[in-house]
Design an enzyme around this catalytic site. Sequence first.
Site, PDB file in Angstrom:
ATOM      1  N   LYS A 129       0.614  -1.379   0.357  1.00  0.00           N
ATOM      2  CA  LYS A 129      -0.131  -0.395   0.258  1.00  0.00           C
ATOM      3  C   LYS A 129       0.858   1.449  -0.221  1.00  0.00           C
ATOM      4  CE  LYS A 129      -3.571  -2.708   2.339  1.00  0.00           C
ATOM      5  NZ  LYS A 129      -2.762  -3.734   1.780  1.00  0.00           N
ATOM      6  N   LYS A 164      -8.031   2.033   5.198  1.00  0.00           N
ATOM      7  CA  LYS A 164      -7.136   0.344   5.455  1.00  0.00           C
ATOM      8  C   LYS A 164      -6.318   0.472   6.410  1.00  0.00           C
ATOM      9  CE  LYS A 164      -6.566   0.582   0.910  1.00  0.00           C
ATOM     10  NZ  LYS A 164      -6.673   0.169  -0.030  1.00  0.00           N
ATOM     11  N   ARG A 215      -7.163  -6.414 -11.060  1.00  0.00           N
ATOM     12  CA  ARG A 215      -5.506  -7.048 -10.797  1.00  0.00           C
ATOM     13  C   ARG A 215      -4.958  -7.104 -12.835  1.00  0.00           C
ATOM     14  NH1 ARG A 215      -3.277  -9.994  -7.664  1.00  0.00           N
ATOM     15  NH2 ARG A 215      -4.477  -8.363  -5.990  1.00  0.00           N
ATOM     16  N   ARG A 230     -12.247  -7.475 -10.835  1.00  0.00           N
ATOM     17  CA  ARG A 230     -13.197  -7.916  -9.624  1.00  0.00           C
ATOM     18  C   ARG A 230     -14.672  -7.336  -9.141  1.00  0.00           C
ATOM     19  NH1 ARG A 230      -7.330  -8.219  -6.351  1.00  0.00           N
ATOM     20  NH2 ARG A 230      -7.335  -6.062  -7.508  1.00  0.00           N
ATOM     21  N   ARG A 238     -15.860  -4.246  -1.675  1.00  0.00           N
ATOM     22  CA  ARG A 238     -14.366  -4.260  -2.113  1.00  0.00           C
ATOM     23  C   ARG A 238     -14.502  -5.334  -2.904  1.00  0.00           C
ATOM     24  NH1 ARG A 238     -13.365  -7.829   3.768  1.00  0.00           N
ATOM     25  NH2 ARG A 238     -15.753  -8.189   3.600  1.00  0.00           N
ATOM     26  N   ASP A 278      -3.233  -3.070  -8.597  1.00  0.00           N
ATOM     27  CA  ASP A 278      -4.787  -3.107  -8.285  1.00  0.00           C
ATOM     28  C   ASP A 278      -5.365  -1.458  -8.339  1.00  0.00           C
ATOM     29  OD1 ASP A 278      -5.162  -5.763  -7.345  1.00  0.00           O
ATOM     30  OD2 ASP A 278      -4.650  -4.777  -5.233  1.00  0.00           O
ATOM     31  N   GLU A 286      -2.862  -0.573  -4.442  1.00  0.00           N
ATOM     32  CA  GLU A 286      -1.861  -1.310  -4.460  1.00  0.00           C
ATOM     33  C   GLU A 286      -1.051  -1.740  -5.442  1.00  0.00           C
ATOM     34  OE1 GLU A 286      -3.242  -4.070  -1.650  1.00  0.00           O
ATOM     35  OE2 GLU A 286      -5.144  -2.956  -1.070  1.00  0.00           O
ATOM     36  N   ASN A 288       0.793  -5.008  -6.123  1.00  0.00           N
ATOM     37  CA  ASN A 288       1.610  -6.281  -4.829  1.00  0.00           C
ATOM     38  C   ASN A 288       2.851  -7.498  -5.225  1.00  0.00           C
ATOM     39  OD1 ASN A 288      -1.801  -6.968  -2.771  1.00  0.00           O
ATOM     40  ND2 ASN A 288      -1.681  -6.000  -5.130  1.00  0.00           N
TER      41      ASN A 288
END
Length: 318
Positions: A129, A164, A215, A230, A238, A278, A286, A288
């Site tokens: 993050k 978050k 993603r 997603r 979420r 993301d 984000e 990842n």
Amino acid sequence: MSTSKPTLAVVMDPIAHIKYAKDSTLAMLLSAAANGFDLWYLELDDLYLRDGVACGHARPLEVHANPDHWFDLGNKEIRRLGDFDVILMRKDPPFDTEYIYASYILQRAEDQGALVVNRPQGLRDMNEKAYTAWFPQCCAPTLITRSMADMHAFLTEHGKIVCKPLDGMGGRSIFVTEQGDKNTNVIFETLTAYGTRYAMVQRYLPEIVATGDSRILLVDGQPIPYALARIPSGEDNRGNLAAGATGVGRPLTERDQFLAQQIGPKLAEQGMLFVGLDVIGGYVTEINVTSPTGIRELDRQFGIDIATLFITAIQRRL
């Protein structure tokens, strides 16, 4: 190693408990085996340092494209980790102190000859993050702070925000709040532990409802041409598959390509060969680097083989 075949060791969560149809690490292992690697298996508690030498209680691993029987393990053997050609670090978060200690062991393995993917120093440096701060041109307004007063000011500025923790995964402890929400104080208190812990707040991106949290997968800095959008369920904010979102593949947009060009090459230079961005509404939320997923869903929807692209990238590095 005595074998003439290249060796690949994986550090992961218990392989018996993965979801066969969705697990990206298994896809990588199946491809590695098909490309001539001998496979070895370790969990976090198998790793240790002895007099500066990275070692592990490793087990020979065979993987199978069989949803009822996808692996076989041999007996544990003590191995110098630096003697493996490749080590995949695929342990899921949380990114806690134990994860950091494991990265020290894997860095010694790297020093002693192994190609560790993703690179241990990068795993430590690139909080998934906080590392978005290195690419502000790609991100929506974001604040990382301990101060609940500053969070309130950010909420006043933007009207609706996402909150978050910096060490979460899979959508855990992600909150959406807006002005007038009587839960706002308790959200800020919970995430910052009453101002003693850093947390992140971002401007809420309403595109999450219709187009989801996408993603984008980067292999050695280059984007896979499709993203996995997603879409949250009607009962949740979420966009995480673990939180009940639905995965829908889509081609990359021009904006997606820009984001990948901004971020991908810089991460590849630092040894991060498999990364997930993301993206919501054209903004990266984000980055990842620990154990990105999405391989199996995109492979099924578009007939591609992302894991083999990844293994090929590893072979180039070797």
